[in-house]
Design a protein around this motif. Structure first.
Motif, short mmCIF file in Angstrom:
data_model
loop_
_atom_site.label_atom_id
_atom_site.label_comp_id
_atom_site.label_asym_id
_atom_site.label_seq_id
_atom_site.Cartn_x
_atom_site.Cartn_y
_atom_site.Cartn_z
N GLN A 155 8.51 -14.74 -26.49
CA GLN A 155 7.97 -16.27 -27.29
C GLN A 155 7.49 -17.50 -26.35
O GLN A 155 6.52 -17.65 -26.85
N GLY A 191 6.75 -16.59 -32.59
CA GLY A 191 7.86 -16.09 -32.45
C GLY A 191 9.05 -16.63 -33.74
O GLY A 191 8.45 -17.52 -33.63
N PRO A 192 9.89 -16.18 -34.05
CA PRO A 192 11.05 -16.29 -34.95
C PRO A 192 11.39 -17.69 -35.00
O PRO A 192 11.43 -19.02 -35.36
N SER A 245 14.08 -12.68 -39.18
CA SER A 245 13.23 -11.80 -38.95
C SER A 245 14.63 -9.93 -39.31
O SER A 245 15.64 -10.51 -38.24
N VAL A 263 12.53 -7.99 -36.05
CA VAL A 263 11.42 -8.36 -34.64
C VAL A 263 10.49 -7.62 -34.15
O VAL A 263 9.51 -8.06 -34.25
N ASP A 319 8.11 -6.90 -37.10
CA ASP A 319 7.98 -7.96 -38.34
C ASP A 319 6.28 -8.14 -38.38
O ASP A 319 5.45 -8.58 -36.46
N TRP A 374 4.93 -11.24 -36.03
CA TRP A 374 4.18 -11.57 -34.89
C TRP A 374 4.21 -9.90 -34.25
O TRP A 374 4.87 -9.81 -33.24
N TYR A 390 20.40 -12.76 -31.85
CA TYR A 390 19.38 -11.45 -32.23
C TYR A 390 21.26 -10.24 -32.26
O TYR A 390 22.11 -10.41 -31.36
#
Length: 237
Positions: free
Chosen positions: A75, A81-82, A95, A98, A101, A104, A136
């Motif tokens: 990121q 990114g988130p 997300s 990710v 997603d 990104w 995560y």
């Protein structure tokens, strides 16, 4: 779904704060201890913490493992990114997966393959974001309101850790501690970026290789990272 009672969470982390303060450790050590228990407490695969240096640019501070390190490194390398969005928007960002997603699209190529679902919430001081708490899962996961609220509760206690440190010592001393930790990791980030570009590696592969070389030579990762950057600067262009 997260099965953690928010009141129990806050009580647990306050005990952590008291214990850390009693040992006379610095704020960075306290933050590292707090993040180290996030994944165990919630049942997530891993966690990390990023802080913004002067100027508002996020930097990696703590991660529980190499997979989490790849999440933060990717990121920061891309600037998106988130977790970056959670800081910029001062709100929770999640997300389900990710890696697919569409917000990104470049992120998946730089992530460890076991980083899938990601959630980030802002860490605030006085209502203003100063960093992000990130977690995560190694498989796709549907985050629900209980997950988000539990992470906010955890972020609130991290804010209390920061406030307690500011009350116990000069604000400038606290800022110096955080900046030193950020600077230490900036060198590593830059070396990872250099190795990624030179050898076509992911962030996780570059960091793992750098750390192995440091261990084999009984050196600190930051010292080896500085040497790698020095070698890169001396290469012909």
């Amino acid at each position: 779904m997260t099965h953690v009672d928010p009141d129990s969470l806050v009580a647990s982390l306050r005990r952590l704060q008291t214990a850390s303060s009693a040992q006379g450790k610095g704020i960075v050590h306290q933050l590292e201890r707090a993040v180290d228990v996030v994944d165990t407490l919630f049942g997530y695969s891993g966690a990390g913490l990023m802080f913004a240096e002067e100027g508002g640019k996020l930097r990696y501070l703590v991660a529980t493992d190499d997979r989490g390190r790849s999440l933060e490194g990717a990121q920061l390398h891309l600037g998106q990114g988130p977790c970056v969005s959670a800081y910029a928007e001062n709100t929770a960002v999640t997300s389900t997966d990710v890696r697919s997603d569409p917000r990104w699209p470049k992120l998946a190529d730089l992530l460890h393959p076991e980083v899938r679902a990601v959630a980030g919430v802002p860490v605030r001081l006085g209502g203003d974001p100063v960093g992000t708490l990130n977690v995560y899962q190694s498989e796709p996961y549907e985050w629900d309101e209980s997950d988000v609220q539990a992470l906010y509760a955890y972020a609130d206690v991290i804010e209390q850790l920061l406030c307690a440190a500011m009350a116990a010592e000069e604000k400038s001393a606290l800022a110096e501690q955080l900046q030193y930790a950020l600077d230490y990791r900036v060198v590593i980030e830059r070396a990872i970026g250099y190795l990624m570009g030179k050898h076509d590696l992911t962030a996780a592969q570059a960091f793992t290789g750098l750390r192995k070389r440091a261990r084999d030579s009984r050196r600190r990762v930051a010292d080896l990272a500085a040497e790698v950057l020095g070698e890169g600067a001396g290469e012909p262009r």
